[in-house]
Write a protein that holds these residues in place. Structure first.
Motif, PDB file in Angstrom:
ATOM      1  N   GLN A  13       0.865  -1.080  -0.069  1.00  0.00           N
ATOM      2  CA  GLN A  13      -0.129   0.008   0.345  1.00  0.00           C
ATOM      3  C   GLN A  13       0.680   1.252  -0.018  1.00  0.00           C
ATOM      4  N   GLU A  16       3.715   2.744   2.255  1.00  0.00           N
ATOM      5  CA  GLU A  16       4.802   1.021   3.149  1.00  0.00           C
ATOM      6  C   GLU A  16       5.814   1.130   2.280  1.00  0.00           C
ATOM      7  N   PRO A  87       1.623   5.297  -5.918  1.00  0.00           N
ATOM      8  CA  PRO A  87       1.211   4.775  -6.841  1.00  0.00           C
ATOM      9  C   PRO A  87       2.004   4.826  -8.241  1.00  0.00           C
ATOM     10  N   VAL A 118       2.283  -0.576  -6.599  1.00  0.00           N
ATOM     11  CA  VAL A 118       1.764   0.009  -5.218  1.00  0.00           C
ATOM     12  C   VAL A 118      -0.075   0.331  -5.380  1.00  0.00           C
ATOM     13  N   SER A 119      -0.654   0.053  -4.424  1.00  0.00           N
ATOM     14  CA  SER A 119      -1.924   0.650  -4.549  1.00  0.00           C
ATOM     15  C   SER A 119      -2.557   1.155  -3.447  1.00  0.00           C
ATOM     16  N   SER A 120      -3.551   3.031  -4.415  1.00  0.00           N
ATOM     17  CA  SER A 120      -3.472   4.056  -3.124  1.00  0.00           C
ATOM     18  C   SER A 120      -4.702   3.564  -2.108  1.00  0.00           C
TER      19      SER A 120
END
Length: 120
Positions: A13, A16, A87, A118-120
């Motif tokens: 995420q 991180e 992201p 990488v997720s938001s």
């Protein structure tokens, strides 16, 4: 035969951290400059950071302060510590190295790449 094998990618995420590793193996006499690149979908492959055999580093401005390149010469291993991931850091990350092989010839090698998402 010289190989570079990356590891440590994955899905995280935003905010991180991840640490990528790249191990050089095979009949190696020495490893000179090493680099991390990344390539996002539809974009060119860009160099992120470079480290010399004496550990002098240079980082792309856009990752300076968040990413840190380092190496362990005894293990012929390259690292990329990535903090505060965004992201827009989503890409395939590649290591690249100038390696002196068993024949004393200096050649450039690439790893196979490791996906970082990488997720938001």
């Amino acid at each position: 035969q010289v190989q570079l094998v990356e590891s440590g990618g994955g899905l995280v995420q935003a905010g991180e951290s991840l640490t990528l590793s790249c191990a050089a193996s095979g009949h190696i006499l020495g490893v000179n400059d090493m680099r991390w690149y990344r390539q996002a979908p539809g974009k060119q492959r860009d160099v992120l950071a470079t480290i010399t055999d004496s550990s002098t580093t240079n980082h792309l401005d856009s990752v300076k302060g968040r990413f840190t390149i380092s190496r362990d010469n005894a293990k012929n291993t390259l690292y990329l510590q990535m903090n505060s991931l965004k992201p827009e850091d989503t890409a395939v990350y590649y290591c690249n190295a100038d390696v002196v092989n068993m024949f004393g010839v200096l050649r450039n090698y690439w790893g196979q790449g490791t996906q970082v998402t990488v997720s938001s």
